[in-house]
Design an enzyme around this catalytic site. Sequence first.
Site, PDB file in Angstrom:
ATOM      1  N   ASN A 394      -1.302  -9.954  47.014  1.00 42.65           N
ATOM      2  CA  ASN A 394      -1.723  -9.682  45.639  1.00 42.65           C
ATOM      3  C   ASN A 394      -2.128  -8.219  45.470  1.00 42.65           C
ATOM      4  OD1 ASN A 394      -2.954  -9.684  43.047  1.00 42.65           O
ATOM      5  ND2 ASN A 394      -3.469 -11.833  43.249  1.00 42.65           N
ATOM      6  N   ASP A 395      -3.284  -7.861  45.991  1.00 38.35           N
ATOM      7  CA  ASP A 395      -3.805  -6.513  45.759  1.00 38.35           C
ATOM      8  C   ASP A 395      -2.923  -5.421  46.333  1.00 38.35           C
ATOM      9  OD1 ASP A 395      -6.051  -7.560  44.461  1.00 38.35           O
ATOM     10  OD2 ASP A 395      -7.132  -7.820  46.348  1.00 38.35           O
ATOM     11  N   VAL A 396      -2.240  -5.689  47.450  1.00 35.01           N
ATOM     12  CA  VAL A 396      -1.450  -4.643  48.114  1.00 35.01           C
ATOM     13  C   VAL A 396      -0.166  -4.321  47.371  1.00 35.01           C
ATOM     14  CG1 VAL A 396      -2.423  -5.169  50.377  1.00 35.01           C
ATOM     15  CG2 VAL A 396      -0.308  -6.296  49.651  1.00 35.01           C
ATOM     16  N   SER A 435      -9.908  -8.739  45.385  1.00 38.99           N
ATOM     17  CA  SER A 435     -10.641  -7.733  44.626  1.00 38.99           C
ATOM     18  C   SER A 435     -11.105  -8.263  43.283  1.00 38.99           C
ATOM     19  CB  SER A 435      -9.757  -6.501  44.407  1.00 38.99           C
ATOM     20  OG  SER A 435      -8.669  -6.825  43.561  1.00 38.99           O
TER      21      SER A 435
END
Length: 471
Positions: A394-396, A435
């Site tokens: 997700n965040d990456v 996050s």
Amino acid sequence: MFIEYIVGLSGLIAAGLFIYGLKAMSSPVTAVSGIVTAGYGMIFVITATFLNLFNVTEAAKPHLLVNLVLAVLALVLGCAWAGWRGRTVQMTAMPQMVAIFNGMGGGSAACLAAVELLSDDPTSPLHLTITVLGALIGCISLTGSIIAWAKLDGRMKKPVRFGGQRIFNAGVFLIALVLGALTVMQYATPMGELPRDLFFLAALLFGVCMTLPIGGADMPVVISLYNAFTGLAVGLEGYVMNNPALMIAGMVVGSAGTLLTVLMAKAMNRSLTNVLFSNFGDSTSSAKGPQGEMHSVDPADAATTMRYASSVIIIPGYGLAVAQAQQKLYEFVKILVADGVDVKFAIHPVAGRMPGHMNVLLAEAGVPYDMIYDMDDINDSFATTDVALVIGANDVVNPEALTDKSSPIYGMPILNAYKAHQVFVIKRGTGVGYSGVQNPLFFQKNCTMVFGDAQAVLSKMVEAVKSLGGS
């Protein structure tokens, strides 16, 4: 004299094996041989330790049998438990196992310091200072790693935060330093055992306080940091015990852990102080609302698109580990490659829950090393890639890190999956990442969601490409 010579030589050989083994671990190709080599180094150290038990003073000889029994008991229990856990641990539990094993190393260094401080042998202020410093770092690594283990294992669901927490933590650390100084001062002015005992309690407490507020997204950096702490503590206690093998091994591990920590923080475009003292990684933080509509597709349709693509880049994330789907993924990849599709894997430095988590996951499935690329080596290829397949990440891959200055992940380098001609995202649901930030990639026109457990989805993809009559 002969025993002293053998012990010294064993330490030198062990130190060399540790250094060579750690160097080999820096590459996936030689990592396994590096671990085995370092293991041989540990055998030399253990052998030297047992030999050294026979090189004791007359006053210590009455305790020789007791020491031998305790040493053998500790060795048997430690090897049995660690061997069993190493063979049975699931890949999803690997980060927390690494954390707890690392904590045991810090605890061992603290125990060595405690034994030294409990002895009645006169020593110098410098010797005492190094002993206390090693104890402080080892205690922090022990309890900090235990809290990291609890977070990664799901036993602590949320970061623990309260008003004035930083001031409280600073106070605990200051108290530990003062008590440590008082412990050292006992060399000149005996003050009883209370400062020493309270020092260990304060050091252990600070490790807990330091780790409680850190969110799950930062655990890879935290594990790496505590690994550096453990190495440094072991190195310092090696100096105290006049043991070259411990000194060299500890300092090598400490420096490698420090470098890895810095590199991982850089990969997130954040300072180490921001990792330790910010609220980043709080999965309970408020996320932005939907940014349009997510479009979904059946696994078979996604698989068909990839089967007829020229190039595919796969981005694995923690969701792949949770689903234990790495074997099924590689089965799917082998079919694509056999049918002429160019397939590569892209790894973000902080993907997963520990350093190198995705590399270990793919290696377990048998993915060839030449198919795996680091972020810097593959990011420019996304713009010319037909399909990017994101699995449980997700965040990456969140392009908001590049565009939204108000985002908590702004400035973090990402894998440029959003630039691919077509993006498929295998994801359980519509939730946010660690996050707490929504990912606008999921709402882009070139992105299609494939909802479901990665194991189930990939199984359907394998069936779909097989039904097409290819390889």
